[in-house]
Design a protein around this motif. Structure first.
Motif, mmCIF file in Angstrom:
data_model
loop_
_atom_site.group_PDB
_atom_site.id
_atom_site.type_symbol
_atom_site.label_atom_id
_atom_site.label_comp_id
_atom_site.label_asym_id
_atom_site.label_seq_id
_atom_site.Cartn_x
_atom_site.Cartn_y
_atom_site.Cartn_z
ATOM 1 N N ALA A 318 -3.014 -5.430 9.790
ATOM 2 C CA ALA A 318 -3.243 -4.203 9.829
ATOM 3 C C ALA A 318 -1.821 -3.694 9.128
ATOM 4 O O ALA A 318 -0.877 -4.416 8.876
ATOM 5 N N ASP A 319 -1.944 -2.325 8.665
ATOM 6 C CA ASP A 319 -0.610 -1.857 7.857
ATOM 7 C C ASP A 319 -0.925 -0.441 8.159
ATOM 8 O O ASP A 319 -1.400 0.537 7.382
ATOM 9 N N VAL A 320 -0.315 0.084 9.250
ATOM 10 C CA VAL A 320 -0.361 1.447 9.781
ATOM 11 C C VAL A 320 1.058 2.001 10.044
ATOM 12 O O VAL A 320 2.081 1.638 10.544
ATOM 13 N N SER A 394 -2.299 2.831 -2.371
ATOM 14 C CA SER A 394 -3.264 1.970 -1.769
ATOM 15 C C SER A 394 -3.223 0.488 -2.046
ATOM 16 O O SER A 394 -2.665 0.279 -3.376
ATOM 17 N N HIS A 395 -3.369 -0.330 -1.400
ATOM 18 C CA HIS A 395 -3.497 -1.812 -1.418
ATOM 19 C C HIS A 395 -4.662 -2.217 -0.482
ATOM 20 O O HIS A 395 -4.701 -1.817 0.516
ATOM 21 N N HIS A 396 -5.105 -3.602 -0.907
ATOM 22 C CA HIS A 396 -5.977 -4.401 0.015
ATOM 23 C C HIS A 396 -5.223 -4.769 1.370
ATOM 24 O O HIS A 396 -3.881 -4.932 1.107
ATOM 25 N N VAL A 401 -0.760 -8.802 3.798
ATOM 26 C CA VAL A 401 -0.670 -7.430 3.820
ATOM 27 C C VAL A 401 -0.978 -6.642 2.535
ATOM 28 O O VAL A 401 -1.603 -5.741 2.595
ATOM 29 N N HIS A 402 -0.318 -7.217 1.591
ATOM 30 C CA HIS A 402 -0.705 -6.793 0.150
ATOM 31 C C HIS A 402 -1.707 -7.607 -0.036
ATOM 32 O O HIS A 402 -1.529 -8.699 -0.720
ATOM 33 N N ASP A 403 -2.963 -7.640 0.322
ATOM 34 C CA ASP A 403 -3.963 -8.612 0.036
ATOM 35 C C ASP A 403 -4.405 -8.898 -1.308
ATOM 36 O O ASP A 403 -4.396 -7.976 -2.205
ATOM 37 N N ILE A 416 -8.656 -1.233 2.576
ATOM 38 C CA ILE A 416 -7.515 -0.789 1.905
ATOM 39 C C ILE A 416 -6.699 0.225 2.754
ATOM 40 O O ILE A 416 -7.384 0.656 3.744
ATOM 41 N N THR A 417 -5.395 0.350 2.319
ATOM 42 C CA THR A 417 -4.615 1.214 2.836
ATOM 43 C C THR A 417 -4.779 2.754 2.051
ATOM 44 O O THR A 417 -5.267 2.699 0.953
ATOM 45 N N VAL A 418 -4.547 3.723 2.675
ATOM 46 C CA VAL A 418 -4.236 5.165 1.798
ATOM 47 C C VAL A 418 -2.817 5.631 2.517
ATOM 48 O O VAL A 418 -3.063 5.967 3.878
ATOM 49 N N GLU A 419 -1.609 5.683 2.052
ATOM 50 C CA GLU A 419 -0.421 5.885 2.205
ATOM 51 C C GLU A 419 0.515 6.382 1.345
ATOM 52 O O GLU A 419 1.556 6.053 1.093
ATOM 53 N N PRO A 420 0.443 7.805 1.133
ATOM 54 C CA PRO A 420 1.407 8.382 0.420
ATOM 55 C C PRO A 420 2.591 8.720 1.549
ATOM 56 O O PRO A 420 2.735 8.481 2.566
ATOM 57 N N ILE A 441 2.620 8.495 5.629
ATOM 58 C CA ILE A 441 1.310 8.366 6.653
ATOM 59 C C ILE A 441 0.553 7.333 6.084
ATOM 60 O O ILE A 441 0.002 7.495 5.152
ATOM 61 N N GLU A 442 0.182 6.156 6.656
ATOM 62 C CA GLU A 442 -0.658 4.969 6.415
ATOM 63 C C GLU A 442 -1.689 4.685 7.238
ATOM 64 O O GLU A 442 -1.641 4.430 8.335
ATOM 65 N N ASP A 443 -2.848 4.683 6.518
ATOM 66 C CA ASP A 443 -4.158 4.374 7.406
ATOM 67 C C ASP A 443 -4.892 3.332 6.738
ATOM 68 O O ASP A 443 -4.679 3.244 5.518
HETATM 69 MN MN MN Z 1 0.711 -0.638 3.046
#
Ligand code: MN
Ligand code: GLY
Ligand code: MN
Length: 488
Positions: A318-320, A394-396, A401-403, A416-420, A441-443
């Motif tokens: 995960a990446d949260v 974003s990344h996969h 983690v950066h897939d 993917i992540t969404v992380e501004p 904030i990263e989801d």
């Molecule tokens: Mn990330």
């Protein structure tokens, strides 16, 4: 069979099932051998005719003296085999090959040999038979036989592998260690140079060190149901970590302790490791994007803390990220920045569906942040250059983690992540009331047929939800340890 014997047999079966499950050495929700076999098949479909793909295990890494870092398999090799040990090489052929006994085969895997003395110290090994039985890879052999494996690589139109980093240690006493396997491969394939920089012309015309990564990106970027299941677990575990920390957070705690609470939750659920070094930065430390020292001994009540952590579950990470006020209440400035990041994130998340491009998502988030920063007077105009949002959106996620994955349009079953984020370090060219505010904030988002699923929704995300969660009691309030004498 008479009735009482039947009942007796059923009882024995049930009880032995019970004892087996009590005594099992590992969890039973790893990727299946069928998954890995299917992945090899899918790669084979992508490969051009008369080609071979070659994958090596990751090297072991020395930490100091006789202590190594925890071993982590090369994600491509893991994806294709499920093998988690070092010192191995896998060859996947497009077309059937014929061995010296006239048997045909289209893949061959050389693995670490069993060795009871070594296993007593450093853990169990599958060996070739174990790989055949457990991973169901029929053509598995001990690594020592790679040296004499008779194959003419010049007959292939393409021999594909990822270039070597020349960072593998040699064990001179082991002719089947990774170093030797690589050297033997280089000899067989006519890859002779030691300083083989990318882009340099390669000695053998059929060698390709670029294409394999593209194939693996197209495969790994789209998750199968088994992978989604593991990712779901990894992400859920990470969000529970965030929730427990929200409840337990108190001024005066250390960054290290907060990291420990997250990682305890990870372990409690059976996550083996962190997918990347945990990032726990209070106040200005949050402005360092990958701050992993996590060493501030006493966090201050008037600061926020940025926590970017991902549990790794059976290889999938995960990446949260959550950013929360240490005293449980956002100040006006903190809330202004937080809400701006939230708006950028939420808008981008709601856009997620197949066909939308990564670039479109990024632009929307960036525009919202630039306009918001200008409105708050932190930058002069939306088009002003600045470093307050210096990273991508974003990344996969997956085995890395950066897939690996393609970065054009979103597609069903991408994860993917969404992380501004906005980071305003001390001394920035703006009103000092903003200094030291850092929010990310990263989801984690799964792209579905017509939209998205927010995998990390268990962790509160709005300022109101976070403040409410931070008022909840924590079981850790009762967890008291003796004082550490002599420490400050
Ligand atoms: Mn990330
Ligand atoms: N944790 C690394 C990242 O957010 O990309
Ligand atoms: Mn992150």
């Amino acid at each position: 069979m008479n009735r009482s014997f039947k009942i007796f047999t059923i009882l024995v079966a049930l009880l032995s099932g019970f004892f087996v499950s009590q005594a099992q050495d590992k969890r039973d929700d790893y990727l299946s051998a069928d998954f890995h076999q299917d992945r090899r098949e899918q790669l084979r479909k992508l490969m051009p005719s008369n080609s071979v793909s070659v994958f090596f295990a990751n090297p072991t890494r020395n930490r100091a003296n006789d202590v190594d870092y925890v071993y982590h398999q090369d994600p491509n090799l893991y994806y294709l085999t499920g093998y988690r040990e070092p010192h191995a090489v896998l060859l996947i052929f497009k077309d059937n090959q014929t061995d010296e006994d006239g048997e045909s085969y289209n893949e061959i895997f050389f693995v670490q040999q069993k060795n009871p003395m070594a296993e007593m110290w450093t853990g169990r090994r599958m060996g070739d038979k174990g790989v055949q039985e457990q991973l169901k890879i029929e053509n598995a052999y001990n690594g020592a036989s790679f040296k004499d494996y008779n194959i003419d690589f010049s007959k292939f139109d393409k021999v594909m592998f990822n270039d070597f980093n020349n960072d593998v240690r040699d064990n001179p006493n082991d002719e089947a260690d990774l170093y030797s396997l690589i050297e033997q491969f280089k000899q067989k394939v006519g890859y002779v140079t030691d300083n083989n920089a990318l882009g340099q012309e390669l000695p053998s015309r059929n060698i390709d060190i670029r294409q394999l990564n593209r194939y693996m990106s197209s495969l790994r970027g789209i998750k199968t149901p088994e992978e989604v299941e593991l990712l779901r677990k990894a992400v859920f575990i990470s969000t529970v970590g965030q929730v427990e920390v929200m409840k337990a957070m108190k001024p005066g705690m250390s960054e290290t302790e907060i990291q420990g609470i997250h990682e305890y939750v990870f372990k409690k659920y059976g996550s083996e490791y962190e997918g990347y070094p945990s990032i726990v930065g209070a106040g200005n430390n949050g402005c360092i994007l990958h701050y992993i020292e996590n060493e501030k001994p006493h966090i201050e009540s008037k600061e926020m803390i940025l926590m970017d952590l991902g549990a790794e579950y059976h290889g999938y990470t995960a990446d949260v990220t959550r950013t929360i006020p240490i005293d449980g209440e956002f100040s006006a400035e903190e809330k202004a920045i937080y809400d701006l990041v939230y708006k950028a994130q939420e808008t981008a998340i709601q856009m997620c569906k197949p066909g939308v491009t990564f670039a479109e998502l990024s632009k929307v988030a960036k525009d919202i942040i630039n306009e918001g920063l200008a409105e708050l007077g932190i930058i002069k105009s939306p088009s002003a250059r600045h470093l307050y949002y210096p990273h991508g959106l974003s990344h996969h996620i997956g085995l890395d983690v950066h897939d690996l994955g393609t970065m054009g349009a979103l597609a069903e079953n991408m994860a993917i992540t969404v992380e501004p984020g906005i980071y305003i370090p001390e001394g920035s060219d703006c009103d000092p009331k903003w200094w030291g505010i850092a929010v990310r904030i990263e989801d984690d988002v799964l792209i579905t047929k017509n939209g998205f699923e927010l995998l990390s929704s268990f962790a509160p995300r709005t300022t109101e939800e976070i403040e409410a969660m931070m008022k909840q009691p924590s079981p850790l309030d009762a967890f008291k340890l003796p004082e550490l004498k002599g420490g400050k």
